[in-house]
Design an enzyme around this catalytic site. Structure first.
Site: not given
Ligand code: ADE
Length: 257
Positions: A14, A218
């Site tokens: 990141e 996501d």
């Molecule tokens: N960071 C990025 N995606 C995530 C997710 N689905 N759950 C928790 N932290 C995250």
């Protein structure tokens, strides 16, 4: 001397696009972490990878606040989108943060951090405002800066900015059932990640202004893990660099204005 801005992310991926931009770099090791001191486009910064989860993030935030006297802290990285219109590639700026796995009920209301009387921790409004201006400008340029076809490969068209509640917990949310439950229980939550609210609690204790900037990697559902690492490296870290540099180099309002 100008106090540094602390910039922290959970994973090296990141921070990957920001690290090579540091000048006058000095590296020190503390509590198993590599701390990078230097300048980013003239601004003194102290940069660190915290590790994943609330404890790792809180340890890092405490270490930086106590040892490096930063003027403010920015936590950045990726997050899962929760609100229906928060899509992969969008940027979420936290205005408030909450630990979704904090539950000391019936002794204290659900989500409340015991003995603080608070479930939600606000970020610094002025810092968030600066980041919002920088984010809007960078998102406008994103298809050009990152390549429209590259973005399209991740299903991203025109990324948007959202501001509001970000929730944190020690769980990578990767099923539709889990994300639906979070949406039901916390309907105003925009995104879920694993560190921000813990850092917000630390910064509140230290009286340290905080901002949290997340790129959506996501939808926190059954396909949350697909392309996660590639997206973080190729899109999120680059977008983060563009926004952070734009925010740091933004002309500040003069005190007399
Ligand atoms: N960071 C990025 N995606 C995530 C997710 N689905 N759950 C928790 N932290 C995250």
């Amino acid at each position: 001397m100008q106090a540094p801005v602390a910039i922290v992310a959970a994973m090296e991926l990141e921070l990957r696009a920001l690290l090579p931009q540091l000048t006058d770099v000095q590296r020190v090791a503390r509590a198993g972490r590599e701390i990078h001191l230097g300048r980013l486009h003239g601004q003194r910064v102290v940069l660190a990878r915290s590790g994943i989860g609330k404890v790792a993030a809180a340890t890092t935030a405490t270490l930086l606040a106590a040892e490096f006297a930063p003027s403010s802290m920015l936590f950045t990285g990726v997050a899962g989108g929760l609100a229906p219109d928060v899509r992969v590639g969008d940027v979420v700026l936290a205005r408030e943060l909450l630990q979704h796995d904090m539950d000391a009920s019936p002794l204290f209301p659900r989500y409340e951090v015991p003995l603080t009387g608070r479930a939600r921790f606000a970020v610094d409004a002025a810092l968030a405002d600066r980041l919002a201006v920088a984010t809007a400008a960078c998102l406008h340029e994103a298809p050009h800066a990152l390549g429209a076809s590259h973005l399209a490969a991740f299903g991203i068209g025109h990324p948007r900015m959202h501001q509001g509640l970000v929730i944190s917990g020690d769980r990578f949310v990767s099923t539709a059932a889990e994300s639906s439950a979070l949406r039901r229980d916390l309907p105003d939550a925009l995104a879920v990640e694993m560190e921000g609210a813990a850092v917000a609690q630390v910064c509140a204790d230290f009286g340290l202004p905080l901002a949290v900037l997340r790129v959506i990697s996501d939808r926190a559902d059954d396909s949350a893990h697909v392309d996660f690492l590639r997206f973080t490296r190729e899109v999120a870290s680059v977008l983060t660099r563009l926004i952070v540099v734009a925010a740091l180099t933004q002309p500040r309002p003069s005190p007399t204005a």
